[in-house]
Design an enzyme around this catalytic site. Sequence first.
Site, PDB file in Angstrom:
ATOM      1  N   GLU A 131      -5.218  44.078 -12.757  1.00 53.53           N
ATOM      2  CA  GLU A 131      -6.072  43.378 -11.771  1.00 53.53           C
ATOM      3  C   GLU A 131      -6.087  41.854 -11.945  1.00 53.53           C
ATOM      4  O   GLU A 131      -7.157  41.244 -11.987  1.00 53.53           O
ATOM      5  CB  GLU A 131      -7.499  43.924 -11.828  1.00 53.53           C
ATOM      6  CG  GLU A 131      -7.573  45.422 -11.601  1.00 53.53           C
ATOM      7  CD  GLU A 131      -8.972  46.008 -11.812  1.00 53.53           C
ATOM      8  OE1 GLU A 131      -9.902  45.260 -12.147  1.00 53.53           O
ATOM      9  OE2 GLU A 131      -9.124  47.236 -11.643  1.00 53.53           O
ATOM     10  N   GLU A 139      -4.526  55.622 -10.274  1.00 57.89           N
ATOM     11  CA  GLU A 139      -5.976  55.893 -10.366  1.00 57.89           C
ATOM     12  C   GLU A 139      -6.465  56.552  -9.075  1.00 57.89           C
ATOM     13  O   GLU A 139      -7.541  56.222  -8.551  1.00 57.89           O
ATOM     14  CB  GLU A 139      -6.746  54.592 -10.624  1.00 57.89           C
ATOM     15  CG  GLU A 139      -6.259  53.821 -11.839  1.00 57.89           C
ATOM     16  CD  GLU A 139      -7.101  52.599 -12.191  1.00 57.89           C
ATOM     17  OE1 GLU A 139      -8.226  52.464 -11.674  1.00 57.89           O
ATOM     18  OE2 GLU A 139      -6.621  51.781 -12.991  1.00 57.89           O
TER      19      GLU A 139
HETATM   20  O1  G3I Z   1     -20.569  55.242 -22.657  1.00 58.15           O
HETATM   21  C1  G3I Z   1     -21.661  54.373 -22.315  1.00 58.15           C
HETATM   22  C2  G3I Z   1     -22.979  55.056 -22.577  1.00 58.15           C
HETATM   23  O2  G3I Z   1     -23.102  55.312 -23.952  1.00 58.15           O
HETATM   24  C3  G3I Z   1     -24.102  54.147 -22.070  1.00 58.15           C
HETATM   25  O3  G3I Z   1     -25.326  54.828 -22.192  1.00 58.15           O
HETATM   26  C4  G3I Z   1     -23.898  53.793 -20.608  1.00 58.15           C
HETATM   27  C5  G3I Z   1     -24.956  52.816 -20.102  1.00 58.15           C
HETATM   28  O4  G3I Z   1     -24.474  52.012 -19.056  1.00 58.15           O
HETATM   29  O5  G3I Z   1     -22.636  53.182 -20.473  1.00 58.15           O
HETATM   30  C6  G3I Z   1     -21.575  54.008 -20.852  1.00 58.15           C
HETATM   31  O6  G3I Z   1     -20.372  53.336 -20.678  1.00 58.15           O
HETATM   32  C7  G3I Z   1     -19.953  53.143 -19.348  1.00 58.15           C
HETATM   33  C8  G3I Z   1     -18.573  53.810 -19.196  1.00 58.15           C
HETATM   34  O7  G3I Z   1     -18.063  53.528 -17.933  1.00 58.15           O
HETATM   35  C9  G3I Z   1     -18.605  55.319 -19.415  1.00 58.15           C
HETATM   36  O8  G3I Z   1     -19.292  55.933 -18.382  1.00 58.15           O
HETATM   37  C10 G3I Z   1     -19.832  51.659 -19.096  1.00 58.15           C
HETATM   38  O9  G3I Z   1     -21.129  51.091 -19.093  1.00 58.15           O
HETATM   39  C11 G3I Z   1     -19.165  51.403 -17.765  1.00 58.15           C
HETATM   40  O10 G3I Z   1     -18.928  50.020 -17.615  1.00 58.15           O
HETATM   41  C12 G3I Z   1     -17.842  52.142 -17.739  1.00 58.15           C
HETATM   42  O11 G3I Z   1     -17.286  51.973 -16.479  1.00 58.15           O
HETATM   43  C13 G3I Z   1     -15.878  52.154 -16.389  1.00 58.15           C
HETATM   44  C14 G3I Z   1     -15.279  50.926 -15.720  1.00 58.15           C
HETATM   45  O12 G3I Z   1     -13.903  51.138 -15.461  1.00 58.15           O
HETATM   46  C15 G3I Z   1     -15.425  49.681 -16.598  1.00 58.15           C
HETATM   47  O13 G3I Z   1     -14.676  49.810 -17.777  1.00 58.15           O
HETATM   48  C16 G3I Z   1     -15.622  53.419 -15.574  1.00 58.15           C
HETATM   49  O14 G3I Z   1     -16.035  54.575 -16.312  1.00 58.15           O
HETATM   50  C17 G3I Z   1     -14.129  53.525 -15.262  1.00 58.15           C
HETATM   51  O15 G3I Z   1     -13.903  54.597 -14.374  1.00 58.15           O
HETATM   52  C18 G3I Z   1     -13.665  52.231 -14.619  1.00 58.15           C
HETATM   53  O16 G3I Z   1     -12.270  52.361 -14.404  1.00 58.15           O
HETATM   54  C19 G3I Z   1     -11.659  51.284 -13.687  1.00 58.15           C
HETATM   55  C20 G3I Z   1     -10.261  51.114 -14.265  1.00 58.15           C
HETATM   56  O17 G3I Z   1     -10.341  50.884 -15.659  1.00 58.15           O
HETATM   57  C21 G3I Z   1      -9.532  49.960 -13.566  1.00 58.15           C
HETATM   58  N1  G3I Z   1      -9.496  50.170 -12.137  1.00 58.15           N
HETATM   59  C22 G3I Z   1     -10.801  50.432 -11.502  1.00 58.15           C
HETATM   60  C23 G3I Z   1     -11.498  51.605 -12.186  1.00 58.15           C
HETATM   61  C24 G3I Z   1     -12.836  51.904 -11.518  1.00 58.15           C
HETATM   62  O18 G3I Z   1     -13.725  50.826 -11.650  1.00 58.15           O
END
Ligand code: G3I
Length: 356
Positions: free
Chosen positions: A163, A268
């Site tokens: 990105e 994705e």
């Molecule tokens: O695991 C913690 C948990 O312990 C905590 O209680 C909770 C509170 O917010 O957060 C949890 O972590 C979250 C994690 O997802 C697991 O669910 C993070 O905050 C959250 O930021 C994270 O989001 C991920 C996001 O990327 C940012 O890294 C999404 O799961 C994931 O699907 C998303 O994936 C991205 C790709 O990497 C790049 N392309 C877009 C795609 C969708 O946004």
Amino acid sequence: MKIYKRLFAVTLLLLFAACSKENTVTTIPYITPEESDGVSLKSSAPFPWGAAVNVSLIKSNAAYRALVEKEMSSLTSENEMKMSRIRSSQTAWYFTDADYIVSFAQEHNIRVHGHTLIWHRSPAWLDTYQGDAAAWEAMFKEYIQTVVGRYKGKVTSWDVVNEAINEDGTLRTSIWQQKLGNDYIARAFQYAHEADPGALLFYNDYGNEYSTVKREAILALVNSLKSRGIPINGIGLQMHTRYNQSDVNLANAINSAAQTGLKVHIAELDIAVNPDNNQSLTFTSSLAQQQADKYKFIVKTYNAIPKAQQFGITTWNLTDGDTWITGEYKRPDWPLPFDSNYKRKAAYQGILDGLK
Ligand code: G3I
């Protein structure tokens, strides 16, 4: 008298069933992994079929794990290989979850695609990292080479940069771009290649299907890397798309990526059915069918690009119960091929139809 009462009850039931048909989701009969019917996405697709996976579900949920084992020949770790997990502070290196995913995949003969080395969503400590240009470059190189080196020969491929392009086609002003200059992208590929010359290296981004401006900028970037001899092997189309995206746009995204001559990874994939954030939407059989048709179109179009360029299709997680979309957009949605009970949806059949 009793028989009339029964007849009345049966008629009411039939009437109810007919009226609610429109609101009934089409699922094809679920076969549990244990009672395999011999059909799976991995055995049906002539290219690797994958999903992003969540390490805690792999560890704790047997149905989820069984579905991955049965259906997938490739996997991407949804979050565990991101810098925010692997190096959440300058001194904290954490590989336990990423290692677990890699071992699980090896045990089940599943390919691992690494996601992602360099991304603008970086850990907070980078914002206050003190260092001159040489220190930044050393830290950037050390991070890439430590991660790629650790999984040399085990992780087949990497999203090296994720990105980096804005919606208007300009280069995103991430911390990396600010501290390392615009050519950080090329150097990230070179460092990754040095650490594992056998790994396939991808540039990954979203928007190729909905924005011509962004698509052209992404293609210009990868073509320029390629023509400079930078070790790039593929282009990742994230394809977080929607059920009403036009076929023309989807085909343009896939075919223009293939015209680069690089490998193409639909990296994705998910197909939202509630892009307008309707809080009271239900998943009707009509929506399920339109979604299935879109899955079919994407898979069919991808299956028609040259075989040597088909790196594979990866959905972003497996079931509607695990999708990032509901959490991110705070709305009901059903974007994946399996429902939250691990049952195949019409979308699953759409994928199989697209492979025919
Ligand atoms: O695991 C913690 C948990 O312990 C905590 O209680 C909770 C509170 O917010 O957060 C949890 O972590 C979250 C994690 O997802 C697991 O669910 C993070 O905050 C959250 O930021 C994270 O989001 C991920 C996001 O990327 C940012 O890294 C999404 O799961 C994931 O699907 C998303 O994936 C991205 C790709 O990497 C790049 N392309 C877009 C795609 C969708 O946004």
